[in-house]
Write an enzyme that holds these catalytic residues in place. Sequence first.
Site, PDB file in Angstrom:
ATOM      1  N   GLY A 198       0.829  -1.207   0.000  1.00  0.00           N
ATOM      2  CA  GLY A 198       0.000   0.000   0.000  1.00  0.00           C
ATOM      3  C   GLY A 198       0.861   1.254   0.000  1.00  0.00           C
ATOM      4  O   GLY A 198       2.038   1.226  -0.386  1.00  0.00           O
ATOM      5  N   ASN A 199       0.281   2.369   0.447  1.00  0.00           N
ATOM      6  CA  ASN A 199       0.998   3.647   0.425  1.00  0.00           C
ATOM      7  C   ASN A 199       2.280   3.624   1.248  1.00  0.00           C
ATOM      8  O   ASN A 199       3.331   4.099   0.808  1.00  0.00           O
ATOM      9  CB  ASN A 199       0.085   4.772   0.939  1.00  0.00           C
ATOM     10  N   ILE A 200       2.194   3.068   2.456  1.00  0.00           N
ATOM     11  CA  ILE A 200       3.365   3.037   3.341  1.00  0.00           C
ATOM     12  C   ILE A 200       4.455   2.148   2.749  1.00  0.00           C
ATOM     13  O   ILE A 200       5.626   2.532   2.663  1.00  0.00           O
ATOM     14  CB  ILE A 200       2.958   2.529   4.744  1.00  0.00           C
ATOM     15  N   CYS A 241       3.023   7.437  14.190  1.00  0.00           N
ATOM     16  CA  CYS A 241       3.660   8.612  13.577  1.00  0.00           C
ATOM     17  C   CYS A 241       3.837   9.716  14.613  1.00  0.00           C
ATOM     18  O   CYS A 241       4.894  10.357  14.691  1.00  0.00           O
ATOM     19  CB  CYS A 241       2.845   9.109  12.389  1.00  0.00           C
ATOM     20  N   PRO A 281      -8.164   4.680   5.771  1.00  0.00           N
ATOM     21  CA  PRO A 281      -9.095   3.928   6.626  1.00  0.00           C
ATOM     22  C   PRO A 281      -8.416   3.276   7.820  1.00  0.00           C
ATOM     23  O   PRO A 281      -8.999   3.197   8.900  1.00  0.00           O
ATOM     24  CB  PRO A 281      -9.693   2.882   5.671  1.00  0.00           C
ATOM     25  N   THR A 295      -5.765   4.349   9.571  1.00  0.00           N
ATOM     26  CA  THR A 295      -5.536   5.370  10.600  1.00  0.00           C
ATOM     27  C   THR A 295      -6.835   5.698  11.325  1.00  0.00           C
ATOM     28  O   THR A 295      -6.879   5.793  12.555  1.00  0.00           O
ATOM     29  CB  THR A 295      -4.959   6.651   9.965  1.00  0.00           C
ATOM     30  N   ASN A 333      -7.901   3.147  13.771  1.00  0.00           N
ATOM     31  CA  ASN A 333      -6.981   2.945  14.890  1.00  0.00           C
ATOM     32  C   ASN A 333      -6.785   4.192  15.750  1.00  0.00           C
ATOM     33  O   ASN A 333      -5.778   4.304  16.440  1.00  0.00           O
ATOM     34  CB  ASN A 333      -5.604   2.498  14.358  1.00  0.00           C
TER      35      ASN A 333
END
EC number: 1.2.1.10
Length: 307
Positions: free
Chosen positions: A13-15, A127, A161, A163, A166
């Site tokens: 994914g993005n990360i 983060c 979604p 983040t 959570n």
Amino acid sequence: MSERVKVAILGSGNIGTDLMYKLLKNPGHMELVAVVGIDPKSEGLARARALGLEASHEGIAYILERPEIKIVFDATSAKAHVRHAKLLREAGKIAIDLTPAARGPYVVPPVNLKEHLDKDNVNLITCGGQATIPLVYAVHRVAPVLYAEMVSTVASRSAGPGTRQNIDEFTFTTARGLEAIGGAKKGKAIIILNPAEPPILMTNTVRCIPEDEGFDREAVVASVRAMEREVQAYVPGYRLKADPVFERLPTPWGERTVVSMLLEVEGAGDYLPKYAGNLDIMTASARRVGEVFAQHLLGKPVEEVVA
């Protein structure tokens, strides 16, 4: 560099994709050999193939069949990492966990990473934790901290979604990190998703109440600025907006001197947009942790390890 440790990214994914670009741009003692996901149509896997990397949608099974891969960055989900942690441990691989699962100890590179180089699983907290715990620790090492509070404001567009699901875990885990690693006796964390357009950079307000009133303000400023430089070594967009501010304010412990710090994090723009400093600091920290583990695996003494 002749000696490198083979590594893989789990999660496309993005990360995972941003981390891929960071590892290719600055491999250090690591050689990224594979990016693995579960969606055959994933853009991250397509990008990995285009860059000449092995890319598989077979999930963790693909990595487990590759004994030469020594370090695995897990950028999937907390639920998935609970299962992955056990499998990677049994396969003799080091897991660097970018999810909230926390199957291993929390690590913040400039604070406590070298204490955990014997572990086979380490967790990057959140983060907000990566951004603010170094500052709390910087205050605490010269003026022990009674209470630390962080408010992290991130662009709504940068919060996917995962983040959003959570948020409660974010506040609990970050607060715990302020205590366990930052050194505060009591920690509190708040996250705000700002929907403004154009998207804002990640901003963090950190407040510390030192235990004793007679602390050395100049020493606090010097310690905080030194920590800022340490983090900038791997997150160039990490910057304090000004020196720490000292104010007399009412608190639950009576009127006390409060140390306030305002921090901004701008992403490197490797794959994610520059406003997504909250995501960028996770991938930059992961790269730093991987580099230190790689040097350690190659036999470098702990005191000589640099990233």
